[in-house]
Design a protein around this motif. Structure first.
Motif, PDB file in Angstrom:
ATOM      1  N   THR A   1       0.860  -1.371   0.004  1.00  0.00           N
ATOM      2  CA  THR A   1      -0.126  -0.036  -0.027  1.00  0.00           C
ATOM      3  C   THR A   1       0.734   1.250   0.003  1.00  0.00           C
ATOM      4  OG1 THR A   1      -0.040   0.018   2.514  1.00  0.00           O
ATOM      5  CG2 THR A   1      -1.952  -1.457   1.237  1.00  0.00           C
ATOM      6  N   CYS A   2       2.125   1.261   0.592  1.00  0.00           N
ATOM      7  CA  CYS A   2       2.976   2.211   0.483  1.00  0.00           C
ATOM      8  C   CYS A   2       4.382   1.875   0.264  1.00  0.00           C
ATOM      9  CB  CYS A   2       2.654   3.160   1.787  1.00  0.00           C
ATOM     10  SG  CYS A   2       3.736   4.499   1.975  1.00  0.00           S
ATOM     11  N   ILE A   3       5.085   2.595  -0.328  1.00  0.00           N
ATOM     12  CA  ILE A   3       6.395   2.449  -0.789  1.00  0.00           C
ATOM     13  C   ILE A   3       7.371   3.590  -0.609  1.00  0.00           C
ATOM     14  CG2 ILE A   3       7.946   1.763  -2.835  1.00  0.00           C
ATOM     15  CD1 ILE A   3       5.960   0.028  -3.849  1.00  0.00           C
ATOM     16  N   GLY A   4       8.499   3.545  -0.136  1.00  0.00           N
ATOM     17  CA  GLY A   4       9.599   4.583  -0.055  1.00  0.00           C
ATOM     18  C   GLY A   4      10.711   4.226  -0.887  1.00  0.00           C
ATOM     19  N   ILE A   5      11.141   5.101  -1.783  1.00  0.00           N
ATOM     20  CA  ILE A   5      12.260   4.808  -2.465  1.00  0.00           C
ATOM     21  C   ILE A   5      13.598   5.861  -2.198  1.00  0.00           C
ATOM     22  CG2 ILE A   5      13.297   4.742  -5.020  1.00  0.00           C
ATOM     23  CD1 ILE A   5      10.182   4.728  -5.703  1.00  0.00           C
ATOM     24  N   ASP A   6      14.563   5.410  -1.952  1.00  0.00           N
ATOM     25  CA  ASP A   6      15.743   5.957  -1.934  1.00  0.00           C
ATOM     26  C   ASP A   6      16.515   6.218  -3.153  1.00  0.00           C
ATOM     27  OD1 ASP A   6      18.008   7.287  -0.071  1.00  0.00           O
ATOM     28  OD2 ASP A   6      18.929   5.708  -0.339  1.00  0.00           O
ATOM     29  N   LEU A   7      16.315   7.399  -3.733  1.00  0.00           N
ATOM     30  CA  LEU A   7      16.830   7.453  -5.052  1.00  0.00           C
ATOM     31  C   LEU A   7      18.441   7.595  -5.011  1.00  0.00           C
ATOM     32  CD1 LEU A   7      14.379  10.264  -6.369  1.00  0.00           C
ATOM     33  CD2 LEU A   7      14.358   7.745  -6.872  1.00  0.00           C
ATOM     34  N   ALA A   8      18.944   7.336  -6.157  1.00  0.00           N
ATOM     35  CA  ALA A   8      20.370   7.233  -6.435  1.00  0.00           C
ATOM     36  C   ALA A   8      20.660   7.440  -7.973  1.00  0.00           C
ATOM     37  CB  ALA A   8      21.196   6.042  -5.840  1.00  0.00           C
ATOM     38  N   LYS A   9      21.912   7.204  -8.416  1.00  0.00           N
ATOM     39  CA  LYS A   9      22.260   7.265  -9.972  1.00  0.00           C
ATOM     40  C   LYS A   9      21.884   5.957 -10.615  1.00  0.00           C
ATOM     41  CE  LYS A   9      25.593  11.145  -9.637  1.00  0.00           C
ATOM     42  NZ  LYS A   9      26.892  11.576  -9.887  1.00  0.00           N
ATOM     43  N   GLN A  10      22.426   5.061  -9.746  1.00  0.00           N
ATOM     44  CA  GLN A  10      22.325   3.601 -10.462  1.00  0.00           C
ATOM     45  C   GLN A  10      21.725   2.450  -9.850  1.00  0.00           C
ATOM     46  OE1 GLN A  10      23.331   3.098 -13.665  1.00  0.00           O
ATOM     47  NE2 GLN A  10      24.331   4.980 -13.773  1.00  0.00           N
ATOM     48  N   VAL A  11      21.862   2.646  -8.228  1.00  0.00           N
ATOM     49  CA  VAL A  11      21.131   1.657  -7.314  1.00  0.00           C
ATOM     50  C   VAL A  11      20.192   2.259  -6.546  1.00  0.00           C
ATOM     51  CG1 VAL A  11      21.792  -0.033  -5.575  1.00  0.00           C
ATOM     52  CG2 VAL A  11      23.208   0.282  -7.446  1.00  0.00           C
ATOM     53  N   PHE A  12      18.952   1.909  -6.566  1.00  0.00           N
ATOM     54  CA  PHE A  12      17.974   2.384  -5.808  1.00  0.00           C
ATOM     55  C   PHE A  12      17.329   1.152  -4.704  1.00  0.00           C
ATOM     56  CE2 PHE A  12      17.959   4.159  -9.959  1.00  0.00           C
ATOM     57  CZ  PHE A  12      17.769   5.381  -9.911  1.00  0.00           C
ATOM     58  N   GLN A  13      17.150   1.874  -3.674  1.00  0.00           N
ATOM     59  CA  GLN A  13      16.617   1.155  -2.464  1.00  0.00           C
ATOM     60  C   GLN A  13      15.027   1.425  -2.190  1.00  0.00           C
ATOM     61  OE1 GLN A  13      18.481  -1.195  -0.821  1.00  0.00           O
ATOM     62  NE2 GLN A  13      16.557  -1.987   0.400  1.00  0.00           N
ATOM     63  N   ILE A  14      14.260   0.411  -2.281  1.00  0.00           N
ATOM     64  CA  ILE A  14      12.777   0.570  -2.088  1.00  0.00           C
ATOM     65  C   ILE A  14      12.357  -0.227  -0.601  1.00  0.00           C
ATOM     66  CG2 ILE A  14      12.414   0.580  -4.411  1.00  0.00           C
ATOM     67  CD1 ILE A  14      11.035  -2.159  -4.354  1.00  0.00           C
ATOM     68  N   HIS A  15      11.496   0.300  -0.135  1.00  0.00           N
ATOM     69  CA  HIS A  15      10.822  -0.310   1.092  1.00  0.00           C
ATOM     70  C   HIS A  15       9.259  -0.233   1.187  1.00  0.00           C
ATOM     71  CE1 HIS A  15      11.033  -1.423   5.498  1.00  0.00           C
ATOM     72  NE2 HIS A  15       9.960  -0.595   5.604  1.00  0.00           N
TER      73      HIS A  15
ATOM     74  N   ILE B   1      11.581   7.097   4.537  1.00  0.00           N
ATOM     75  CA  ILE B   1      10.826   7.708   3.308  1.00  0.00           C
ATOM     76  C   ILE B   1       9.560   7.118   3.493  1.00  0.00           C
ATOM     77  CG2 ILE B   1      10.540   8.228   1.005  1.00  0.00           C
ATOM     78  CD1 ILE B   1      13.714   8.202   1.004  1.00  0.00           C
ATOM     79  N   CYS B   2       9.101   6.066   3.635  1.00  0.00           N
ATOM     80  CA  CYS B   2       8.083   5.148   3.576  1.00  0.00           C
ATOM     81  C   CYS B   2       7.170   5.287   4.810  1.00  0.00           C
ATOM     82  CB  CYS B   2       8.510   3.526   3.569  1.00  0.00           C
ATOM     83  SG  CYS B   2       6.579   2.688   3.404  1.00  0.00           S
ATOM     84  N   GLU B   3       8.010   5.789   6.003  1.00  0.00           N
ATOM     85  CA  GLU B   3       6.960   6.014   7.047  1.00  0.00           C
ATOM     86  C   GLU B   3       6.526   7.669   6.986  1.00  0.00           C
ATOM     87  OE1 GLU B   3       5.591   6.335  11.011  1.00  0.00           O
ATOM     88  OE2 GLU B   3       6.007   4.415   9.528  1.00  0.00           O
ATOM     89  N   ALA B   4       7.651   8.514   6.423  1.00  0.00           N
ATOM     90  CA  ALA B   4       7.167   9.920   6.264  1.00  0.00           C
ATOM     91  C   ALA B   4       6.301  10.137   5.297  1.00  0.00           C
ATOM     92  CB  ALA B   4       8.388  10.662   6.043  1.00  0.00           C
ATOM     93  N   VAL B   5       5.975   9.183   4.324  1.00  0.00           N
ATOM     94  CA  VAL B   5       4.942  10.046   3.009  1.00  0.00           C
ATOM     95  C   VAL B   5       3.666   9.289   3.488  1.00  0.00           C
ATOM     96  CG1 VAL B   5       5.184   7.633   1.829  1.00  0.00           C
ATOM     97  CG2 VAL B   5       4.732   9.872   0.502  1.00  0.00           C
ATOM     98  N   SER B   6       3.563   8.516   4.538  1.00  0.00           N
ATOM     99  CA  SER B   6       2.351   8.239   5.206  1.00  0.00           C
ATOM    100  C   SER B   6       1.579   8.977   6.124  1.00  0.00           C
ATOM    101  CB  SER B   6       2.351   6.628   5.490  1.00  0.00           C
ATOM    102  OG  SER B   6       3.140   6.610   6.857  1.00  0.00           O
ATOM    103  N   ARG B   7       2.566  10.032   6.668  1.00  0.00           N
ATOM    104  CA  ARG B   7       1.627  10.984   7.739  1.00  0.00           C
ATOM    105  C   ARG B   7       0.809  11.772   7.017  1.00  0.00           C
ATOM    106  NH1 ARG B   7       1.836   8.241  11.681  1.00  0.00           N
ATOM    107  NH2 ARG B   7       2.029   6.768  10.230  1.00  0.00           N
TER     108      ARG B   7
END
Length: 338
Positions: free
Chosen positions: A4-18, A96-102
């Motif tokens: 229901t909610c995803i946080g993405i840590d952006l970068a140039k080549q490798v992206f982390q999602i939660h 980021i996932c926690e913050a966007v849901s506030r």
């Protein structure tokens, strides 16, 4: 997968999602390469996606929005309090996932491609002006070593360089004259490049109806108006004019407690480039107001006499920011006060 909610840590080549489910339980923790991003999210059902407003964030927000996802951008300073432990990509994505849901979170409006092009023109122009200032200071400094002191004026400097090259009795050696000639040519090239960007901005101002309406306000010219539009778009992300003025750092900083309000100097938060342009435009409008008798001119000149010109300039810039919000968000036309 119930995400229901995803946080993405952006970068140039490798992206982390939660990603979390509707219970807030983590169900996705993984890394994606740049080439995997679009194909991965294309397979997911439309969901809430949060990202920090950083480099390439607006591009990814537009791409994910076209897939039906609700992509939202947040200022990094609002995400930082949700980082639970040491900094790494996984912890950042979780925060980021926690913050966007506030429900009280403030979001950054996603810029259009046209806004980013306009903003790029302003950034290049600002860099060229900075380079020209540095070059003119260098020329004056080098001439000062030979006892030739010029005033801090670009016009005087442009006029003085050919005069110094033609003067055979000023004590300058031929080697230094060649250097001065090259520096003068470099200065002319920077002038030509800046004029080219000024012309591009003026042409865009003639084609954009929003900019045309902003130009009616005293103290807002093509450069200021196009910078405002590139920064805030239609301004509807702000609830009122004061919010936009506060975002530009033109409102007093506050330190209030126990029912006592304490206001200080302007906060200087937000977009310092647009704030600088608004203040420069207000300074020119204040000078012109000395010869006018309308209500707006009487107010700002009276404020300058009671306090000082700098305070009056910032107050007028604050007022112009609020007027610009009303013009952009409500699609109104500026009416001059009698």
């Amino acid at each position: 997968m119930d995400v229901t909610c995803i946080g993405i840590d952006l970068a140039k080549q490798v992206f982390q999602i939660h990603g979390v489910d509707h219970h807030g339980k983590a169900v996705v923790k993984k890394q994606l390469r740049r080439g995997q991003m679009l194909s991965y999210f294309r397979k997911l059902a439309p969901t809430l996606i949060g990202m920090e407003a950083c480099g390439s964030a607006h591009y990814w927000a537009r791409e994910l929005g076209e897939m039906g996802h609700d992509a939202r951008l947040m200022s990094p300073q609002f995400v930082k309090p949700y980082v639970k432990s040491g900094k790494n990509d996984a912890h950042d994505a979780e925060a980021i996932c926690e913050a966007v849901s506030r429900p009280s979170m403030r979001f950054v409006q996603v810029k259009s491609v046209e806004q980013q092009v306009m903003q790029a023109e302003h950034r290049i122009r600002a860099r060229l002006i900075k380079a020209r200032t540095a070059l003119s200071n260098e020329i004056r400094g080098l001439l000062g070593e030979f006892g030739i002191v010029l005033p801090a004026s670009l016009t005087r400097l442009r006029r003085a360089i050919p005069e110094l090259l033609e003067d055979g009795e000023n004590g300058l050696l031929s080697d230094f004259r060649r250097l001065l000639c090259l520096l003068g040519e470099e200065l002319r090239k920077l002038d030509d490049n800046i004029k080219e960007y000024d012309a591009r901005i003026a042409q865009r101002a003639r084609e954009d109806e929003r900019i045309q309406r902003l130009l009616r306000v005293e103290g807002i010219g093509p450069v200021v108006a196009s910078a405002l539009v590139s920064a805030v778009g239609n301004g509807k992300q702000f609830c009122k004019g004061r919010d936009m003025a506060a975002w530009l750092g033109l409102t007093p900083s506050q330190h209030s407690s126990g029912g006592k309000s304490q206001l200080g100097r302007i906060s200087k938060r937000g977009d310092k480039y647009v704030r600088m342009l608004l203040i420069h435009g207000a300074r020119a409008a204040l000078k012109a107001a000395e010869n006018k008798e309308d209500a707006r001119s009487r107010w700002v000149t009276g404020l300058a006499k009671r306090r000082n010109k700098n305070i009056a300039t910032v107050a007028l810039a604050n007022k112009n920011a609020r007027i610009a919000w009303s013009i952009l968000s409500r699609e109104e036309t500026y009416r001059t006060a009698v």
